[in-house]
Design a protein around this motif. Structure first.
Motif, PDB file in Angstrom:
ATOM      1  N   ALA A 126       0.829  -1.202   0.000  1.00 24.98           N
ATOM      2  CA  ALA A 126       0.000   0.000   0.000  1.00 24.98           C
ATOM      3  C   ALA A 126       0.865   1.253   0.000  1.00 24.98           C
ATOM      4  O   ALA A 126       0.577   2.237  -0.701  1.00 24.98           O
ATOM      5  CB  ALA A 126      -0.942  -0.007   1.202  1.00 24.98           C
ATOM      6  N   ALA A 127       1.943   1.223   0.793  1.00 20.12           N
ATOM      7  CA  ALA A 127       2.853   2.374   0.842  1.00 20.12           C
ATOM      8  C   ALA A 127       3.584   2.539  -0.487  1.00 20.12           C
ATOM      9  O   ALA A 127       3.759   3.673  -0.975  1.00 20.12           O
ATOM     10  CB  ALA A 127       3.849   2.197   1.983  1.00 20.12           C
ATOM     11  N   LEU A 128       4.009   1.435  -1.102  1.00 15.52           N
ATOM     12  CA  LEU A 128       4.691   1.516  -2.390  1.00 15.52           C
ATOM     13  C   LEU A 128       3.753   2.046  -3.476  1.00 15.52           C
ATOM     14  O   LEU A 128       4.160   2.841  -4.337  1.00 15.52           O
ATOM     15  CB  LEU A 128       5.222   0.141  -2.785  1.00 15.52           C
ATOM     16  N   GLY A 129       2.499   1.620  -3.444  1.00 18.37           N
ATOM     17  CA  GLY A 129       1.521   2.116  -4.405  1.00 18.37           C
ATOM     18  C   GLY A 129       1.295   3.609  -4.265  1.00 18.37           C
ATOM     19  O   GLY A 129       1.199   4.339  -5.260  1.00 18.37           O
ATOM     20  N   THR A 130       1.223   4.078  -3.038  1.00 20.35           N
ATOM     21  CA  THR A 130       1.062   5.510  -2.788  1.00 20.35           C
ATOM     22  C   THR A 130       2.269   6.286  -3.291  1.00 20.35           C
ATOM     23  O   THR A 130       2.142   7.374  -3.869  1.00 20.35           O
ATOM     24  CB  THR A 130       0.854   5.761  -1.283  1.00 20.35           C
ATOM     25  N   TRP A 131       3.471   5.740  -3.070  1.00 16.47           N
ATOM     26  CA  TRP A 131       4.701   6.387  -3.535  1.00 16.47           C
ATOM     27  C   TRP A 131       4.723   6.500  -5.065  1.00 16.47           C
ATOM     28  O   TRP A 131       5.059   7.550  -5.618  1.00 16.47           O
ATOM     29  CB  TRP A 131       5.897   5.589  -3.039  1.00 16.47           C
ATOM     30  N   LEU A 132       4.324   5.429  -5.760  1.00 11.21           N
ATOM     31  CA  LEU A 132       4.319   5.460  -7.217  1.00 11.21           C
ATOM     32  C   LEU A 132       3.309   6.465  -7.752  1.00 11.21           C
ATOM     33  O   LEU A 132       3.526   7.062  -8.813  1.00 11.21           O
ATOM     34  CB  LEU A 132       4.010   4.063  -7.766  1.00 11.21           C
ATOM     35  N   THR A 133       2.223   6.661  -7.038  1.00  5.81           N
ATOM     36  CA  THR A 133       1.239   7.668  -7.447  1.00  5.81           C
ATOM     37  C   THR A 133       1.867   9.053  -7.461  1.00  5.81           C
ATOM     38  O   THR A 133       1.644   9.852  -8.372  1.00  5.81           O
ATOM     39  CB  THR A 133       0.034   7.645  -6.499  1.00  5.81           C
ATOM     40  N   LEU A 193       3.251   3.644 -14.344  1.00  6.37           N
ATOM     41  CA  LEU A 193       3.418   3.785 -12.894  1.00  6.37           C
ATOM     42  C   LEU A 193       2.093   3.599 -12.166  1.00  6.37           C
ATOM     43  O   LEU A 193       2.034   2.939 -11.116  1.00  6.37           O
ATOM     44  CB  LEU A 193       4.003   5.158 -12.575  1.00  6.37           C
ATOM     45  N   TYR A 194       1.025   4.166 -12.719  1.00  5.17           N
ATOM     46  CA  TYR A 194      -0.279   4.047 -12.065  1.00  5.17           C
ATOM     47  C   TYR A 194      -0.827   2.627 -12.146  1.00  5.17           C
ATOM     48  O   TYR A 194      -1.467   2.143 -11.208  1.00  5.17           O
ATOM     49  CB  TYR A 194      -1.265   5.034 -12.692  1.00  5.17           C
ATOM     50  N   ALA A 195      -0.576   1.953 -13.272  1.00  6.37           N
ATOM     51  CA  ALA A 195      -1.009   0.561 -13.381  1.00  6.37           C
ATOM     52  C   ALA A 195      -0.311  -0.299 -12.327  1.00  6.37           C
ATOM     53  O   ALA A 195      -0.941  -1.125 -11.658  1.00  6.37           O
ATOM     54  CB  ALA A 195      -0.728   0.034 -14.785  1.00  6.37           C
ATOM     55  N   LEU A 196       0.993  -0.083 -12.165  1.00  4.07           N
ATOM     56  CA  LEU A 196       1.743  -0.820 -11.149  1.00  4.07           C
ATOM     57  C   LEU A 196       1.256  -0.466  -9.747  1.00  4.07           C
ATOM     58  O   LEU A 196       1.163  -1.340  -8.875  1.00  4.07           O
ATOM     59  CB  LEU A 196       3.233  -0.521 -11.290  1.00  4.07           C
ATOM     60  N   ALA A 197       0.915   0.805  -9.539  1.00  4.46           N
ATOM     61  CA  ALA A 197       0.405   1.219  -8.232  1.00  4.46           C
ATOM     62  C   ALA A 197      -0.906   0.512  -7.915  1.00  4.46           C
ATOM     63  O   ALA A 197      -1.104   0.023  -6.789  1.00  4.46           O
ATOM     64  CB  ALA A 197       0.211   2.733  -8.211  1.00  4.46           C
ATOM     65  N   TRP A 198      -1.812   0.432  -8.907  1.00  2.00           N
ATOM     66  CA  TRP A 198      -3.089  -0.257  -8.666  1.00  2.00           C
ATOM     67  C   TRP A 198      -2.858  -1.738  -8.356  1.00  2.00           C
ATOM     68  O   TRP A 198      -3.537  -2.315  -7.496  1.00  2.00           O
ATOM     69  CB  TRP A 198      -3.995  -0.115  -9.883  1.00  2.00           C
ATOM     70  N   VAL A 199      -1.914  -2.347  -9.060  1.00  2.00           N
ATOM     71  CA  VAL A 199      -1.614  -3.762  -8.797  1.00  2.00           C
ATOM     72  C   VAL A 199      -1.066  -3.936  -7.384  1.00  2.00           C
ATOM     73  O   VAL A 199      -1.426  -4.894  -6.671  1.00  2.00           O
ATOM     74  CB  VAL A 199      -0.625  -4.309  -9.839  1.00  2.00           C
ATOM     75  N   LEU A 200      -0.214  -3.012  -6.939  1.00  2.00           N
ATOM     76  CA  LEU A 200       0.331  -3.090  -5.584  1.00  2.00           C
ATOM     77  C   LEU A 200      -0.770  -2.946  -4.540  1.00  2.00           C
ATOM     78  O   LEU A 200      -0.764  -3.639  -3.508  1.00  2.00           O
ATOM     79  CB  LEU A 200       1.400  -2.016  -5.394  1.00  2.00           C
ATOM     80  N   PHE A 201      -1.705  -2.056  -4.791  1.00  2.00           N
ATOM     81  CA  PHE A 201      -2.849  -1.957  -3.878  1.00  2.00           C
ATOM     82  C   PHE A 201      -3.639  -3.261  -3.881  1.00  2.00           C
ATOM     83  O   PHE A 201      -4.170  -3.682  -2.847  1.00  2.00           O
ATOM     84  CB  PHE A 201      -3.753  -0.792  -4.282  1.00  2.00           C
ATOM     85  N   GLY A 202      -3.702  -3.912  -5.047  1.00  2.00           N
ATOM     86  CA  GLY A 202      -4.362  -5.213  -5.110  1.00  2.00           C
ATOM     87  C   GLY A 202      -3.619  -6.266  -4.308  1.00  2.00           C
ATOM     88  O   GLY A 202      -4.236  -7.131  -3.663  1.00  2.00           O
ATOM     89  N   VAL A 203      -2.284  -6.220  -4.324  1.00  2.00           N
ATOM     90  CA  VAL A 203      -1.484  -7.141  -3.511  1.00  2.00           C
ATOM     91  C   VAL A 203      -1.778  -6.913  -2.034  1.00  2.00           C
ATOM     92  O   VAL A 203      -1.885  -7.873  -1.247  1.00  2.00           O
ATOM     93  CB  VAL A 203       0.023  -6.951  -3.797  1.00  2.00           C
TER      94      VAL A 203
END
Length: 320
Positions: free
Chosen positions: A52-59, A200-210
């Motif tokens: 979740a933190a990594l996804g926020t950072w990528l955003t 970057l946003y696609a990867l962020a959404w996937v990380l939130f999914g993880v």
């Protein structure tokens, strides 16, 4: 004035109604939900915090890419200070608070407010479109239809057209500025910046999914939990962003996510995951904003009451 006041009242009423409905639904099924909540260990909670933190950072990184492409490159530290503090604006009803705060703070870094405002609106739009694209596999789960059907994939076509057609996006920006009677931007968005941000946003959404998958496995998700988790948050989050009258999509995002997860686990378990996820993501936002605020105060990107008094030479009256 009367119309704007009416719209504001309607927004508040709708937001309160959605939150009340969410609270009522949780309270009615609290016995089952509380049992599922107890299955989420401290270890699973901490583990879910990382993606979740990594996804926020990528955003934030995606926002920085767009701002730099429009002519205002910022180092990561000041970009994080501006972005993360401004992000707290999404917890207020409405659709502009985040952009307004970011524009005000970035102006202290000599970034034109218009440029920051356009960056904020463009990245919100790209985030929604990318989230819908990543979340498309969860759509049949939300609609309780066969996930094996491929007809829904046709919805990806218009999304991809908008995401990879910079000329269209630049025309929309220019048109919007003309409507608002603002000067055009000095730079236009490049294909490279848009595709980089979308990636970057696609990867962020996937990380939130993880992050959701970790919580779903903790409560005992069944067959199909991986697909529901990795794509469900993207669908729920992007649709929640469209409900601008709700603070951070409160109620809408949680309800949609719980329904998608219910395809792989009991609804009470899906609701428990959605509630824990809300807590984790909010905590990430608050901690990131706190770090951003500390940087912003240290580098005078925000001003205190005393500093405003000193700069204006006047005494600002205390609020009653």
């Amino acid at each position: 004035m009367r119309r704007s006041r009416t719209v504001a009242i309607v927004r508040v009423v709708v937001a309160v109604a959605v939150v009340v409905a969410l609270v009522w639904g949780v309270a009615r099924n609290w016995t089952e939900i509380s049992q599922d909540l107890q299955r989420v260990s401290i270890g699973a909670l901490l583990l879910s915090f990382v993606p979740a933190a990594l996804g926020t950072w990528l955003t934030m990184v995606g926002w920085r890419v767009i701002l730099a492409d429009l002519g205002s490159p910022l180092h990561l530290a000041p970009a994080g200070g501006v972005f993360f503090v401004g992000q707290l604006g999404k917890y207020l009803p409405g659709s502009v608070w985040t952009v307004l705060v970011q524009a005000d703070m970035a102006s202290h870094l000599h970034v034109p407010r218009r440029r920051t405002g356009v960056t904020g609106l463009v990245t919100i739009g790209l985030s929604v479109l990318t989230g819908l694209l990543v979340g498309l596999p969860a759509l049949p789960l939300l609609l309780q239809r066969s996930a094996g059907s491929s007809g829904w994939l046709l919805l990806a076509v218009p999304l991809l057209v908008v995401l990879v057609w910079p000329a269209l996006l630049n025309r929309l920006i220019a048109w919007g500025l003309r409507v608002l009677r603002r000067e055009p931007l000095e730079e236009t968005l490049s294909t490279r910046a848009i595709l980089t941000t979308v990636g970057l946003y696609a990867l962020a959404w996937v990380l939130f999914g993880v992050h959701i998958l970790v919580l779903a496995l903790a409560v005992g998700g069944g067959t199909g939990v991986t697909l529901a988790s990795l794509t469900g948050y993207a669908l729920a989050g992007s649709l929640g962003m469209l409900t601008v009258i709700l603070p951070a999509g409160l109620g809408a995002r949680d309800g949609i996510l719980a329904i998608v997860l219910a395809s792989a686990m009991p609804l009470s378990a899906g609701t428990a995951v959605a509630l824990v996820s809300r807590f984790v993501v909010t905590l990430v936002d608050v901690l990131a904003a706190a770090a951003g605020w500390a940087y912003a105060r240290r580098h005078h990107l925000v001003t205190s009451r005393e500093e405003r008094e000193h700069s204006s030479g006047e005494t600002v009256p205390e609020k009653p």
